[in-house]
Design an enzyme around this catalytic site. Structure first.
Site, PDB file in Angstrom:
ATOM      1  N   THR A  98      54.880  63.694  53.401  1.00 12.34           N
ATOM      2  CA  THR A  98      53.460  63.893  53.712  1.00 12.34           C
ATOM      3  C   THR A  98      52.646  63.661  52.442  1.00 12.34           C
ATOM      4  O   THR A  98      53.197  63.319  51.390  1.00 12.34           O
ATOM      5  CB  THR A  98      53.205  65.310  54.262  1.00 12.34           C
ATOM      6  OG1 THR A  98      53.494  66.268  53.237  1.00 12.34           O
ATOM      7  CG2 THR A  98      54.089  65.599  55.473  1.00 12.34           C
ATOM      8  N   LYS A 127      55.318  64.814  45.130  1.00 15.45           N
ATOM      9  CA  LYS A 127      55.267  65.427  43.804  1.00 15.45           C
ATOM     10  C   LYS A 127      54.775  66.875  43.840  1.00 15.45           C
ATOM     11  O   LYS A 127      55.066  67.645  42.928  1.00 15.45           O
ATOM     12  CB  LYS A 127      54.341  64.610  42.895  1.00 15.45           C
ATOM     13  CG  LYS A 127      54.846  63.209  42.599  1.00 15.45           C
ATOM     14  CD  LYS A 127      54.032  62.499  41.532  1.00 15.45           C
ATOM     15  CE  LYS A 127      52.664  62.070  42.030  1.00 15.45           C
ATOM     16  NZ  LYS A 127      52.694  61.006  43.065  1.00 15.45           N
ATOM     17  N   VAL A 154      59.176  60.274  40.502  1.00 15.02           N
ATOM     18  CA  VAL A 154      58.850  59.626  39.221  1.00 15.02           C
ATOM     19  C   VAL A 154      59.485  58.237  39.243  1.00 15.02           C
ATOM     20  O   VAL A 154      60.676  58.103  39.555  1.00 15.02           O
ATOM     21  CB  VAL A 154      59.401  60.442  38.029  1.00 15.02           C
ATOM     22  CG1 VAL A 154      59.029  59.783  36.717  1.00 15.02           C
ATOM     23  CG2 VAL A 154      58.899  61.873  38.056  1.00 15.02           C
ATOM     24  N   GLY A 208      45.631  46.331  45.378  1.00 12.82           N
ATOM     25  CA  GLY A 208      46.181  47.539  46.009  1.00 12.82           C
ATOM     26  C   GLY A 208      46.896  48.462  45.038  1.00 12.82           C
ATOM     27  O   GLY A 208      47.506  49.446  45.446  1.00 12.82           O
ATOM     28  N   LYS A 226      53.618  63.694  36.904  1.00 13.37           N
ATOM     29  CA  LYS A 226      54.977  63.188  36.658  1.00 13.37           C
ATOM     30  C   LYS A 226      55.536  63.745  35.344  1.00 13.37           C
ATOM     31  O   LYS A 226      56.739  64.007  35.235  1.00 13.37           O
ATOM     32  CB  LYS A 226      54.954  61.659  36.651  1.00 13.37           C
ATOM     33  CG  LYS A 226      54.700  61.089  38.055  1.00 13.37           C
ATOM     34  CD  LYS A 226      54.378  59.611  38.033  1.00 13.37           C
ATOM     35  CE  LYS A 226      54.130  59.077  39.444  1.00 13.37           C
ATOM     36  NZ  LYS A 226      53.521  57.712  39.419  1.00 13.37           N
ATOM     37  N   GLY A 323      55.463  51.266  45.381  1.00 16.56           N
ATOM     38  CA  GLY A 323      55.742  50.247  46.392  1.00 16.56           C
ATOM     39  C   GLY A 323      56.392  50.875  47.609  1.00 16.56           C
ATOM     40  O   GLY A 323      57.133  51.847  47.506  1.00 16.56           O
TER      41      GLY A 323
END
Lengths: 342, 342
Positions: A98, A127, A154, A208, A226, A323
């Protein structure tokens, strides 16, 4: 065992994993003895669906592509929400993908806790929960004899966390320096090519890499999260987000970039954590690296981390940091690791 | 369990591991629940010693440093040779660190086979047995329900093999390019700085990177062996040494280096393996890399490998490729991995 998977969230990353699973089912069985069914999907926007015998992933992916609600599916269970799905679906492993809320952990934190308490494994790229309370969650997983894995938080599928925790086991990691945000690294690369900041940002948005509101990237907020995760997992610290000092790249001018180049150096937004006595100090800030530093040659949206260790000195990993497929894949490697351990 | 370790061979690498074990005993127990005794050491030059209760590593290392024979030790067992030690010592794990014979596997191959057949784990930095018959040995380990691990055979303790086999599990590795020999990379770096080949080689010898007879490095033989290992492990090929084409760096002139620089390129000795249909093709040869290739910036004795994969594109690991402590450490990470699995 045959894994029974439930997706909580089915956005880009969830779909990325689903595509890989659909494509590689046979290969994963043959090579890794990994068998699975996806029994449930629950998504805030797309609706929810459940079939204890296993859903047809190709069909689901087609529905999503065509913009149909999953709740129209014959196996739809009248709109179970996330928590109901975790509770009621006959799944042993929850894929938590989510949206991220770094400040509080968000609903994801409840999802992870509920799943672990119920004795279900969790793999996640979220995260928020890791940043908020990774230690508590790992303990909770241990207590319930299940796994909580989050390689993708990460460097997406590039093995940043597993590298440090598994492959460098037995080494003390004394310092971490990383390029952990691809958007800012792309912008800095373009500025070095001669673009101004605004133009480079626009280009990143067009491709993007950057969102319409780029604050999270360019002000270093994403990198800060991170850095916190690396500090609390790899370095065993117990820090909060505000313990990680933060400075983004918005203060850097084309002039700064040019001057660094004259000195044979290069500006990078660096995530930095260091052991200082018994304490870990962490920050995100632009650093002028000499061009022979292993991170200096990492250009464009690519990410990288250098771990400085006692036995091996510097070990650097370079790979994609984002990605659909790359982040989706990170969940597969987590699932395969659990499969090896059960 | 408490591991009972026996060293077969106790040269630089074995001593490197022994020093780490002696120094980190408490830390390894606390952090990884790893407990061990070294019960036996057998070395062609230093002699052999056995104590089922565990030897005092500090004392042993001091003896070695002072040039004393281990066979003078009160626990010496009248000169057990390697095979006798594997057979008779009450050890569950063999640390195979004798000399490398790439062509036949050498005595090391017998050591590994005997140990695995007796149901003892083997950790090793010895390239010979891996190059000769890694598949057979891994099968033998499986049959006897023990482990055979050899992270240190490529890139010393830098996690080259584990990265590919574990952290990139689920990815297809379609191509491997690596700088796997530090001596030649050091020589090429110095030639770029303006030295001639002979001067650079001399400097590498002075620093201990190159041996008096540098053939194994400069003609690419060492890299050939490592390429074979990567092909047969990471890519699942079943090749022999002669299937890996080989060309060293002795044909490169200062002129070649300069011309490449003018083109914005850089010569590197590249280990290369590629899937071509169902087949793996492998070679070692000098390649002119463009300076934005992730391997192009790897200078001096440092090693690196780029794995090209389906889900993550290129993932590159950079780190040391040799050294007493670095290679000794590789055996520790293998031991810790076994400890996690038993």
């Amino acid at each position: 065992m045959t894994f029974k998977l439930a997706f909580i969230g089915f956005g880009v990353v969830g779909q990325g994993l689903a595509e890989i699973l659909a494509e590689k089912r046979e290969r994963l069985r043959e090579k890794y003895d990994f068998e699975f069914e996806v029994v449930a999907i629950s998504d805030m926007k797309l609706g929810s669906v459940y079939d204890p015998e296993g859903l047809d992933l190709d069909e689901i992916l087609k529905k999503v592509e065509e913009g149909d609600s999953l709740s129209d599916h014959p196996d739809a269970e009248n709109g179970w929400d996330s928590l109901e799905t975790i509770e009621k679906a006959d799944a042993d492993t929850i894929i938590e993908v989510t949206f991220t809320d770094m400040e509080t952990g968000g609903p994801a934190l409840d999802h992870v806790k509920k799943a672990l308490k119920m004795g279900k494994n969790v793999v996640s790229t979220n995260k928020g929960p890791v940043a908020q309370e990774v230690k508590g969650l790992l303990d909770l997983a241990d207590e319930n004899d299940v796994h909580y894995k989050f390689e993708g938080t990460v460097l997406s599928g590039t093995p940043a966390i597993n590298l440090a925790m598994k492959n460098l086991a037995g080494c003390e990691i004394e310092e971490i320096k990383g390029i952990v945000n691809g958007t800012t690294n792309y912008i800095l690369t373009k500025m070095e090519d001669g673009m101004g900041y605004e133009e480079a940002l626009q280009k990143a948005q067009d491709l993007g890499y950057a969102e319409a509101d780029p604050t999270g990237d360019v002000e270093g907020v994403d990198a800060q999260g991170k850095t916190l995760i690396l500090s609390n997992t790899v370095m065993g610290a117990d820090m909060d987000l505000e313990d990680v000092d933060r400075e983004g790249i918005t203060g850097l001018t084309s002039q700064d970039i040019k001057e660094a180049e004259k000195e044979g150096k290069r500006w990078k937004l660096i995530a930095h954590a260091e052991k200082d006595g018994g304490e870990v100090k962490a920050k995100v800030s632009p650093e002028k690296l000499s061009k022979d530093h292993p991170l200096a040659g990492v250009m464009g949206p690519t990410n990288a981390i250098t771990y400085s260790t006692d036995h091996l000195n510097d070990v650097t990993i370079i790979g994609p940091g984002a990605g659909k497929e790359e982040t989706g894949y990170s969940l597969l490697v987590d699932l395969l690791a659990i499969n090896e351990e059960v």
